[in-house]
Scaffold this motif. Structure first.
Motif, short mmCIF file in Angstrom:
data_model
loop_
_atom_site.label_atom_id
_atom_site.label_comp_id
_atom_site.label_asym_id
_atom_site.label_seq_id
_atom_site.Cartn_x
_atom_site.Cartn_y
_atom_site.Cartn_z
N ALA A 361 6.17 51.49 -34.88
CA ALA A 361 6.56 51.53 -33.54
C ALA A 361 7.72 53.38 -33.56
CB ALA A 361 7.29 50.62 -32.13
N GLN A 362 7.35 53.75 -32.66
CA GLN A 362 8.18 55.01 -32.21
C GLN A 362 9.44 54.83 -31.66
OE1 GLN A 362 7.65 57.25 -35.40
NE2 GLN A 362 9.50 59.04 -34.31
N ARG A 363 10.16 55.24 -31.53
CA ARG A 363 11.31 55.47 -30.94
C ARG A 363 11.07 56.47 -29.83
NH1 ARG A 363 17.91 55.87 -31.06
NH2 ARG A 363 18.69 56.39 -28.95
N THR A 364 11.25 56.27 -28.32
CA THR A 364 11.09 56.94 -27.12
C THR A 364 12.48 56.74 -26.32
OG1 THR A 364 10.51 55.14 -25.69
CG2 THR A 364 8.92 56.55 -27.10
N ASP A 365 12.78 57.63 -25.34
CA ASP A 365 13.80 57.54 -24.20
C ASP A 365 13.96 56.46 -23.45
OD1 ASP A 365 14.46 59.94 -25.44
OD2 ASP A 365 13.64 61.07 -23.49
N ASN A 366 15.35 56.33 -23.78
CA ASN A 366 15.46 54.77 -22.66
C ASN A 366 14.85 53.35 -23.01
OD1 ASN A 366 17.11 56.02 -20.21
ND2 ASN A 366 14.98 56.70 -19.78
N MET A 367 14.65 53.71 -24.51
CA MET A 367 13.99 52.13 -25.48
C MET A 367 14.69 51.09 -25.47
SD MET A 367 11.64 52.00 -28.29
CE MET A 367 10.03 52.19 -27.67
N LYS A 382 -1.70 43.99 -34.71
CA LYS A 382 -2.89 44.54 -34.54
C LYS A 382 -3.96 44.69 -36.30
CE LYS A 382 -6.40 47.41 -32.28
NZ LYS A 382 -6.96 47.15 -31.71
N ALA A 383 -2.68 45.65 -36.67
CA ALA A 383 -3.13 45.38 -38.31
C ALA A 383 -3.52 44.07 -38.47
CB ALA A 383 -2.09 46.02 -38.83
N ILE A 384 -3.10 43.04 -38.48
CA ILE A 384 -3.95 41.98 -39.27
C ILE A 384 -5.36 41.87 -38.44
CG2 ILE A 384 -3.61 38.98 -39.10
CD1 ILE A 384 -0.34 39.82 -39.03
N ALA A 385 -5.02 41.75 -37.50
CA ALA A 385 -6.72 41.68 -36.57
C ALA A 385 -7.69 42.47 -37.00
CB ALA A 385 -6.79 41.44 -34.87
N ASP A 386 -7.25 43.59 -36.77
CA ASP A 386 -8.32 44.88 -38.06
C ASP A 386 -8.07 45.32 -38.84
OD1 ASP A 386 -8.46 44.93 -35.03
OD2 ASP A 386 -7.09 46.74 -34.99
N ASN A 387 -7.99 43.76 -39.66
CA ASN A 387 -7.69 44.03 -41.18
C ASN A 387 -7.53 45.09 -41.75
OD1 ASN A 387 -7.86 42.57 -43.69
ND2 ASN A 387 -9.94 42.61 -43.85
N LYS A 388 -6.03 45.66 -41.50
CA LYS A 388 -5.90 47.30 -41.71
C LYS A 388 -4.89 46.69 -42.04
CE LYS A 388 -8.15 49.60 -38.21
NZ LYS A 388 -8.21 50.46 -37.09
N VAL A 389 -3.89 47.99 -43.38
CA VAL A 389 -3.26 48.08 -44.16
C VAL A 389 -1.69 48.42 -43.37
CG1 VAL A 389 -1.67 49.31 -46.24
CG2 VAL A 389 -4.00 48.48 -46.02
N PHE A 390 -2.28 49.42 -41.95
CA PHE A 390 -1.12 49.67 -41.29
C PHE A 390 -1.48 50.12 -40.11
CE2 PHE A 390 -2.44 53.60 -42.63
CZ PHE A 390 -2.21 53.95 -41.26
N HIS A 391 -0.93 49.58 -38.82
CA HIS A 391 -0.99 50.71 -37.45
C HIS A 391 0.01 50.90 -36.38
CE1 HIS A 391 -3.29 50.81 -33.62
NE2 HIS A 391 -2.46 50.13 -32.80
N TRP A 392 -0.16 52.08 -35.94
CA TRP A 392 0.95 52.23 -35.32
C TRP A 392 0.36 52.41 -33.73
CZ3 TRP A 392 3.82 56.85 -38.86
CH2 TRP A 392 4.47 56.92 -38.16
N PHE A 393 1.91 51.87 -33.50
CA PHE A 393 1.56 52.07 -31.61
C PHE A 393 1.45 53.21 -30.92
CE2 PHE A 393 3.92 51.46 -27.43
CZ PHE A 393 3.23 50.70 -27.34
#
Length: 640
Positions: A361-367, A382-393
């Protein structure tokens, strides 16, 4: 008065007493000798002249008598000769004025010699012929006495100068151990523990030097013990014992601090299920060794890509906080992480790209912390459910400007000094007074107000930090903020300024020409001290030598020894915001107390940061910190 001056004055006084006494004895002895000599000479002259005058007096030859007396009188040793003829009572007088060449009149007027007279009757058998009275002239006595006095003064003056020089050099040499003791004591007072002093040969000073060396050792040992205590508490409370990486507690504290600072970056969470397979096949010892090797490889490979914090937050879960990076750099970091993990998976006999997943997850303003944790965890699931190595929010927030647009806007703002300012007060703990005001800057581009959290990451990324710091320092001086505000103004220096020698030279010249330099304080990040200690030492010397002050920001955040405090000797430290919730966590409170004790032991002021409300501040009372700051007193706009 110093001991040297006291002894020097005593020797000087004793020398004067001895010299004056000797001079007085010599003077009186000379005066007495000259008086006796003149009396003896007068007696001899009176006796011999009386015998020589008998023939002339018997014959009544006045001219012969006068001639004989004139011969003796013209020698100049007699002030007056009076001859009285007893036959007819006739009296003849010869006189010399009391004028003595080469002797000051004031000296003659002191009257060291009384009038010496000798009166005798000249007879021929039983017949009395005349009375002869001779008065000695004091010129000879005064001449000799003056010559003796001037010679004595010259000799005494020469001896006096020699004695002063010898006494000065001698006392300096003798008291050199005391001078070293004084310097050593001053260094100990400043908590600087240097090498032991050499043992002097003087027996009285030997025990003193040994006592000082012993005291220095003990104080140094106390500081070392405190430093070791901090290190052990960190290892115990903030470090995972298997991987030697920071644990979940440390990561949460860093997340809080990171989100409260002007920065960008991203958070990754990784779940390595393949480690469980290693455990089931080979046992926990092999698993732990695999975790240790994996941690070493990740630190070695990932630190080259971007500054980050890697933590083991659960048995098979790791977190990666990239503290300053754009999405492109974070993506490179991610692929390097995947490659490193696959290499270790292959070594362990498992299949690559299987049994592990990463969420980003990338940092955004006021987070907030909960926001970024939720986003990262959602990406991981999401990465585990889709059986992927990574998932970018996926974030809906678009990038405000490109890197080149940021360069253009920031360069223009720095050159034209378009920044606006806010400052936040730092309050004294026991008094309702402001200790300093920490300065923050913001920027207006078009109709948009850009806060520091948005543009500061690009300032560091584009290496504009020293230019920005120079701009801010010049702006507060040019606009008279130092004259209008009596409290010191704290300026946060960027990492770029710490190692930029050109900025060091400029700052040295600028502070030297600034009348109110003592009202400027500089916050130096602790991470900068660890990354380039020599450059920080040089910068701190410049600040201190020009009358300004500095402190350490984010104190206690980094893993490492606190010995740098002895070398830099800051005026204050600002505790990292991860300690803001002191006493809510037992481990956190132990470490916080130890850090405060280290700083207090070196006579450094402690400023607590991140205070949001009064009950939170009350929990810090046992620590007896000097000051505090936070959104309990939020920043206010500075009118230029």
């Amino acid at each position: 008065m110093t001991l040297f001056r006291q002894i020097y004055s005593l020797l000087f006084g004793l020398f004067l007493v001895v010299v004056i006494s000797l001079a007085y004895v010599q003077f009186t002895e000379t005066q007495s000798f000259l008086t006796k000599q003149m009396e003896s000479d007068l007696n001899n002259t009176s006796h011999s002249l009386g015998i020589m005058l008998v023939p002339d007096l018997e014959a009544g030859d006045i001219v012969g008598a006068e001639t004989l007396i004139n011969v003796i009188f013209e020698g100049g040793y007699y002030q007056q000769v009076k001859l009285t003829w007893l036959v007819d009572g006739k009296q003849q007088v010869w006189e010399n004025d009391v004028k003595i060449e080469g002797v000051p009149q004031w000296f003659i007027d002191l009257g060291f010699f009384e009038t010496i007279k000798r009166e005798s009757t000249i007879t021929s058998g039983w017949i009395q012929l005349a009375n002869l009275e001779i008065t000695a002239h004091p010129g000879f006595g005064y001449n000799e006495l003056w010559r003796t006095l001037t010679n004595a003064i010259i000799v005494i003056s020469i001896l006096f100068l020699l004695a002063i020089m010898l006494a000065r050099f001698g006392l300096t040499w003798i008291l050199r151990p005391l001078h070293e003791i004084a310097e050593h004591a001053a260094e100990i007072a400043q908590r600087k523990f240097g090498p032991d002093m050499a043992i002097p040969k003087t027996s009285e000073l030997k025990s003193v030097v040994e006592a000082f060396n012993s005291m220095s050792h003990q104080l140094k040992q106390i500081f070392s013990s405190l430093d070791e205590e901090v290190t052990e508490l960190r290892k115990k409370n903030l470090v995972d014992q298997v991987s030697k990486l920071p644990n979940r507690q440390y990561m949460m504290g860093r997340l809080n601090s990171w989100l409260s600072e002007p920065n960008n970056g991203s958070l990754m969470m990784a779940k390595f299920d393949w480690l469980e397979e290693v455990h089931s096949k080979y046992g926990y010892q092999v698993r732990d060794e695999t975790i240790r090797l994996l941690s070493e490889k990740m630190q070695e490979q990932l630190d080259e890509i971007a500054p980050s914090v890697i933590a083991r937050i659960a048995a098979y879960e790791f977190a990666f906080l990239i503290t300053s990076a754009e999405q492109e750099q974070s993506s490179k970091y991610l692929h390097t992480l995947i490659r490193t993990v696959n290499q270790e998976i292959s070594k362990a006999g498992c299949k690559p790209n299987e049994q592990f997943a990463i969420g980003i997850a990338q940092r955004t303003d006021n987070m907030t912390v909960s926001d970024i944790l939720a986003q990262t965890d959602n990406a991981l699931q999401k990465a585990i459910a889709d059986n992927k190595v990574f998932h970018w929010f996926e974030s809906n927030e678009k990038q405000l400007y490109t890197r080149e647009q940021w360069r253009e806007h920031l360069s223009a703002a720095i050159s034209s000094k378009q920044f606006q300012f806010k400052w936040q007060p730092v309050y004294h703990t026991n008094k309702d007074e402001v200790v300093q005001r920490e300065l923050y800057c913001q920027l207006t581009i078009g109709d948009k107000e850009i806060h520091a959290g948005q543009f500061m990451p690009y300032v560091e990324l584009l290496s504009l930090g020293s230019m920005l710091d120079r701009c801010l320092i010049e702006t507060i001086v040019d606009n008279g903020l130092l004259e209008r505000n009596y409290e010191p103004i704290a300026i946060n220096l960027t990492f770029n300024s710490l190692s930029d020698t050109t900025f060091h030279q400029w700052l040295n010249k600028f502070l030297r020409n600034t009348p109110l330099a003592q009202r400027i304080v500089f916050d130096i990040p602790e991470a900068g001290v660890y990354s380039d200690p020599d450059a920080c030492q040089a910068l701190c010397n410049i600040i201190r030598d020009n009358g300004a002050h500095f402190g350490i920001d984010h104190f206690g955040r980094q893993f490492g020894s606190m010995s740098y405090l002895q070398n830099l000797r800051p005026s204050y430290v600002k505790l990292d915001q991860s300690f803001a919730y002191y006493d809510e966590n037992e481990h956190n409170s132990e470490l916080c107390r130890a850090l405060v004790n280290v700083a207090r032991g070196l006579d450094i002021q402690i400023i607590v940061t991140g205070i949001q409300e009064q009950p939170q501040l009350a929990r810090f009372e046992p620590l007896k910190a000097n000051a505090y700051m936070g959104y309990i007193y939020p920043p206010t706009r500075v009118e230029l």
